[in-house]
Design a protein around this motif. Structure first.
Motif, short mmCIF file in Angstrom:
data_model
loop_
_atom_site.label_atom_id
_atom_site.label_comp_id
_atom_site.label_asym_id
_atom_site.label_seq_id
_atom_site.Cartn_x
_atom_site.Cartn_y
_atom_site.Cartn_z
N MET A 30 0.59 -1.38 0.08
CA MET A 30 -0.01 0.16 -0.04
C MET A 30 0.87 1.14 -0.08
N SER A 31 0.22 2.37 -0.29
CA SER A 31 1.02 3.80 -0.31
C SER A 31 0.62 4.30 0.72
N ILE A 32 1.39 5.62 1.09
CA ILE A 32 0.91 6.06 2.57
C ILE A 32 -0.54 6.56 2.73
N HIS A 33 -1.41 6.88 1.49
CA HIS A 33 -2.81 7.47 1.70
C HIS A 33 -3.81 6.38 0.92
N ILE A 34 -3.31 5.24 0.40
CA ILE A 34 -4.22 4.69 -0.45
C ILE A 34 -3.91 2.98 -0.01
N SER B 88 -0.64 -3.80 -4.26
CA SER B 88 -0.16 -3.32 -5.73
C SER B 88 -1.09 -4.21 -6.66
N GLY B 89 -1.32 -3.55 -7.97
CA GLY B 89 -2.27 -4.57 -8.91
C GLY B 89 -3.77 -4.07 -8.71
N ALA B 90 -4.16 -3.62 -7.50
CA ALA B 90 -5.64 -3.58 -7.27
C ALA B 90 -6.10 -2.18 -8.04
N ILE B 91 -5.34 -1.23 -8.55
CA ILE B 91 -5.97 -0.11 -9.39
C ILE B 91 -5.58 -0.05 -10.94
N ALA B 92 -6.39 0.29 -11.41
CA ALA B 92 -6.28 0.15 -13.11
C ALA B 92 -5.44 1.28 -13.54
N LYS B 93 -4.74 1.12 -14.75
CA LYS B 93 -4.06 2.23 -15.21
C LYS B 93 -4.92 3.30 -15.94
#
Ligand code: HPA
Length: 236
Positions: free
Chosen positions: A2-6, A10-15
């Motif tokens: 995960m990133s700091i605010h999301i 990884s891979g859970a968000i589309a491009k």
């Protein structure tokens, strides 16, 4: 990771990502337009979903209001999750006599009173934050196909919603169509990371006539804009 605010793996968000300011609009978009929508984030209530639209994987992330807030989400979407096409779908204040409330405005470029430009470029360069030309032309074509009228031009991204000092008459004389609070950050970050971005807006209020779109009518206007954005973002 995960990133700091999301809080998504990884891979859970589309491009391809749509960016409404209001997280509840992210929920509405996911529930209305996506198939197999899956919530990937609720940290700080900044709801984010991934699903498919016409078979293409798309995400929608609420950004909050203002440049500092959207810049956090856009940075993390691009750097930590690999977002490559980002379209803001927001509301704006109509500034110009050629724009009516409920109109759709596509921001070819955005002027700004924010220090973000100076912070990056220093005092001599007034960088011009521009939309990605390919997304821009596709959005104009999609609007035509859907029979939805859309105005294209320069807008202004401001840091203050409540601003008694801004010279709106001068901005109007120079063709600024509308005012909102996030697009400049999106366009500058897209330039920095060499990804594609665009801002599409519906006028929720008018600075000249003081008209406001009633809350219950906003959803319909909003859906037209989202359809243009989705038809644009799923293209190659
Ligand atoms: N000003 C700034 N941002 C806005 C407005 C406005 O009048 N309407 C919607 N977003």
């Amino acid at each position: 990771m995960m990133s700091i605010h999301i809080g998504a793996p990884s891979g859970a968000i589309a491009k391809r990502v749509l960016l409404p300011g209001d997280p509840l609009r992210a929920k509405h978009i996911a529930e209305t337009f996506f198939e197999d929508a899956k919530l990937y984030n609720e940290i700080r209530g900044a709801l984010g979903y991934t699903g498919t639209y016409k078979g293409v994987r798309v995400s929608v992330q609420g950004t909050g209001m203002g440049i500092p807030s959207i810049a956090i989400y856009v940075n993390e979407l691009i750097k930590d999750y690999g977002a490559r096409k980002l379209i803001r779908v927001g509301t704006c204040g109509a500034m110009h006599e050629n724009i009516n409330i409920r109109d759709i405005v596509i921001a070819q470029g955005t002027s700004t009173d924010s220090s973000i430009v100076r912070n990056i470029f220093g005092p001599t360069i007034n960088f011009a934050p521009l939309a990605d030309f390919s997304l821009l032309t596709k959005a104009v074509e999609c609007a035509k196909k859907l029979n939805i009228s859309a105005k294209v031009g320069n807008i202004i991204t401001v840091d203050r919603f409540y601003d008694d000092d801004i010279d709106n008459d001068r901005l109007r004389r120079y063709g600024i169509l509308a005012v909102e609070m996030e697009a400049a950050a999106l366009y500058i970050l897209a330039a920095q990371y060499r990804v594609q971005s665009l801002g599409i807006f519906t006028a929720s209020d008018h600075l000249l006539t003081k008209e406001v779109v009633p809350a219950e009518e906003r959803q319909t206007d909003f859906n037209d804009m989202v359809e243009i954005a989705l038809e644009t973002i799923i293209q190659d």
